[in-house]
Enzyme design. Structure first.
Site, PDB file in Angstrom:
ATOM      1  N   CYS A  22       0.850  -1.170   0.028  1.00 21.46           N
ATOM      2  CA  CYS A  22       0.018  -0.037  -0.060  1.00 21.46           C
ATOM      3  C   CYS A  22       0.883   1.135  -0.068  1.00 21.46           C
ATOM      4  O   CYS A  22       0.428   2.425  -0.098  1.00 21.46           O
ATOM      5  CB  CYS A  22      -0.924   0.097   1.080  1.00 21.46           C
ATOM      6  N   LYS A  25       0.429   3.701  -3.230  1.00 24.56           N
ATOM      7  CA  LYS A  25      -0.734   4.758  -3.184  1.00 24.56           C
ATOM      8  C   LYS A  25       0.044   5.945  -3.600  1.00 24.56           C
ATOM      9  O   LYS A  25       0.837   6.224  -3.197  1.00 24.56           O
ATOM     10  CB  LYS A  25      -1.476   4.845  -1.939  1.00 24.56           C
ATOM     11  N   THR A  53     -16.405  10.296   0.808  1.00 22.67           N
ATOM     12  CA  THR A  53     -15.836  10.499   1.981  1.00 22.67           C
ATOM     13  C   THR A  53     -14.539   9.486   1.932  1.00 22.67           C
ATOM     14  O   THR A  53     -14.208   9.252   3.027  1.00 22.67           O
ATOM     15  CB  THR A  53     -16.660  10.189   3.273  1.00 22.67           C
ATOM     16  N   ASP A  55     -14.285   6.534   1.205  1.00 22.55           N
ATOM     17  CA  ASP A  55     -14.549   5.245   2.033  1.00 22.55           C
ATOM     18  C   ASP A  55     -13.740   4.122   1.512  1.00 22.55           C
ATOM     19  O   ASP A  55     -13.174   4.230   0.269  1.00 22.55           O
ATOM     20  CB  ASP A  55     -16.256   4.872   2.167  1.00 22.55           C
ATOM     21  N   ASP A  73      -8.181  -3.725  -5.079  1.00 18.33           N
ATOM     22  CA  ASP A  73      -7.056  -3.247  -4.385  1.00 18.33           C
ATOM     23  C   ASP A  73      -6.084  -4.128  -5.203  1.00 18.33           C
ATOM     24  O   ASP A  73      -6.077  -5.277  -5.486  1.00 18.33           O
ATOM     25  CB  ASP A  73      -7.148  -3.428  -2.935  1.00 18.33           C
ATOM     26  N   ASP A  96     -11.339  -4.627   2.442  1.00 18.38           N
ATOM     27  CA  ASP A  96     -12.298  -3.484   2.605  1.00 18.38           C
ATOM     28  C   ASP A  96     -13.669  -3.893   2.477  1.00 18.38           C
ATOM     29  O   ASP A  96     -14.621  -3.082   2.864  1.00 18.38           O
ATOM     30  CB  ASP A  96     -12.067  -2.796   1.030  1.00 18.38           C
ATOM     31  N   GLY A 144     -11.223 -12.819 -13.955  1.00 17.21           N
ATOM     32  CA  GLY A 144     -10.178 -11.775 -13.667  1.00 17.21           C
ATOM     33  C   GLY A 144      -9.701 -11.241 -14.977  1.00 17.21           C
ATOM     34  O   GLY A 144     -10.388 -11.499 -16.240  1.00 17.21           O
ATOM     35  N   HIS A 145      -8.638 -10.590 -14.927  1.00 14.28           N
ATOM     36  CA  HIS A 145      -7.874 -10.112 -16.004  1.00 14.28           C
ATOM     37  C   HIS A 145      -6.417  -9.944 -15.896  1.00 14.28           C
ATOM     38  O   HIS A 145      -5.809  -9.608 -14.915  1.00 14.28           O
ATOM     39  CB  HIS A 145      -8.533  -8.562 -16.383  1.00 14.28           C
ATOM     40  N   ASP A 232     -10.547   0.629   7.525  1.00 18.72           N
ATOM     41  CA  ASP A 232      -9.341   0.099   7.812  1.00 18.72           C
ATOM     42  C   ASP A 232      -8.030   0.804   7.621  1.00 18.72           C
ATOM     43  O   ASP A 232      -8.152   1.835   6.720  1.00 18.72           O
ATOM     44  CB  ASP A 232      -9.340  -1.323   7.181  1.00 18.72           C
TER      45      ASP A 232
END
Length: 354
Positions: A22, A25, A53, A55, A73, A96, A144-145, A232
């Site tokens: 993460c 990001k 917000t 979220d 994610d 999430d 998926g991809h 989280d």
């Protein structure tokens, strides 16, 4: 057409990524600049949670009994072991759904790999790691991809269900609430130490145990009327995600820094300069809305902003529900869950550390 040749000697996964987990990001300040020019789209009444917000996931009402949670994610490697990388990325993505109070129902895999650099066996191990976590969560990977990418990328689209009345947003904290954090901080510091060869075997095991622990407490927490807000702690660190809670609820969030649990050894590692670049970018992006106590050490600021990959749940609850919240965390195996602060009425939404 001939298949790409498998490399004779493969590089470390973390050597192929400019940032890991993460910590990849986009910095909060840059992200705000990017998003401010986006055109607002029509919002249907069924969309219970959107982007307003920041979220953890979108939530769409299907009927009076069900709402769909949708999130995605993905990131570059935070560790070199391909199976562990897949496990961490999948756990992080599914989190999430739990953070909205829901239960996951299925996932789609997102796979971008440098196929001329990594062998099909290594890529397969990444996918196997993700699949093992989905099995533990009781859900299938239903599709998926895949793309050929310069850097290795793996993650999931995760879908879940929740009763519309039990959706837990990050914007509904109330003045007087107490804050509980489900996992200790320090994953970003550990990842920085690992990349520089400074994380010992015990530290690595601790890092993997934390980042692959599913936040299964979320749905049970959502059933408590006294739990008002839930999120989280991931790439923006405890400070960033607590600040999102403050801004969404328009209150002041107060963090008691001495009460915040840290993974063993991370403060010493951070004091040695083993911090991620994302920690500094986080601080630059939101420090104007954070009040620190006089003499707050630089190493503590770095830990406050440390990007957590697959971090813990942050719960805002009424004081009378605290016992039930702690019982749920303990029952789900979060032995170091701790009360870390409170929510107070204030004219200006902000984060205060004391």
């Amino acid at each position: 057409m001939n298949a790409p040749a498998c490399p004779a000697v493969e590089p470390r996964l973390t050597s192929l990524s400019h940032g890991g987990g993460c910590g990849c990001k986009i910095a909060p300040g840059v992200l705000s600049e990017i998003l401010k020019g986006t055109v607002a789209l029509p919002v249907p009444a069924e969309l219970l949670v959107g982007i307003e917000t920041s979220d953890d996931a979108a939530v769409y009402r299907l009927n009076d009994e069900q709402a769909l949670i949708a999130t995605t994610d993905f990131f570059m490697p935070i560790v070199d072991d391909p199976h562990d990388f897949g496990r961490i990325a999948a756990t992080n993505a599914i989190s999430d759904v739990y953070a909205m109070g829901g239960r996951p129902i299925l996932a789609l895999a997102l796979v971008g790999m440098p196929i001329n650099v990594l062998s099909t066996a290594t890529i397969g191990r990444i996918l196997e790691g993700g699949a093992s976590v989905c099995r533990a969560a009781g859900i299938p990977i239903a599709g998926g991809h895949t793309i050929d990418s310069v850097e290795p990328i793996y993650g999931l689209v995760a879908l879940g269900l929740v009763h519309p009345s039990r959706v837990k947003r990050n914007a509904d904290a109330r003045a007087g609430d107490v804050l509980v954090l489900g996992k200790p901080l320090g994953v970003g510091v550990m990842s920085a130490a690992l990349k520089k060869g400074r994380l010992d075997a015990a530290g690595y095991d601790l890092m993997i145990a934390s980042t692959t622990q599913l936040n299964t407490a979320g749905p049970d927490l959502a059933e408590l009327p006294g739990v008002h807000a839930l999120t989280d702690v991931t790439g923006f660190g405890l400070a960033g995600h607590a600040l999102e809670l403050a801004r969404g609820s328009r209150h002041e969030v107060v963090i008691d820094w001495a009460s915040v649990p840290l993974h063993e050894g991370v403060r010493d590692l951070a004091a040695q300069g083993l911090v991620t670049g994302a920690s500094g970018r986080n601080w630059a992006g939101y420090h104007a809305d954070v009040v620190l106590p006089e003499g707050f050490a630089d190493v503590d600021t770095a830990l406050l902003c440390d990007p957590q990959t697959s971090g813990g749940l942050l719960v805002s609850c009424a004081p009378q529900s605290l016992g039930a919240v702690m019982d749920i965390f303990q029952r789900h195996g979060f032995a170091r869950a701790a009360v870390v602060g409170e929510v107070r009425a204030a004219p200006t939404p902000r984060l205060r550390v004391r």
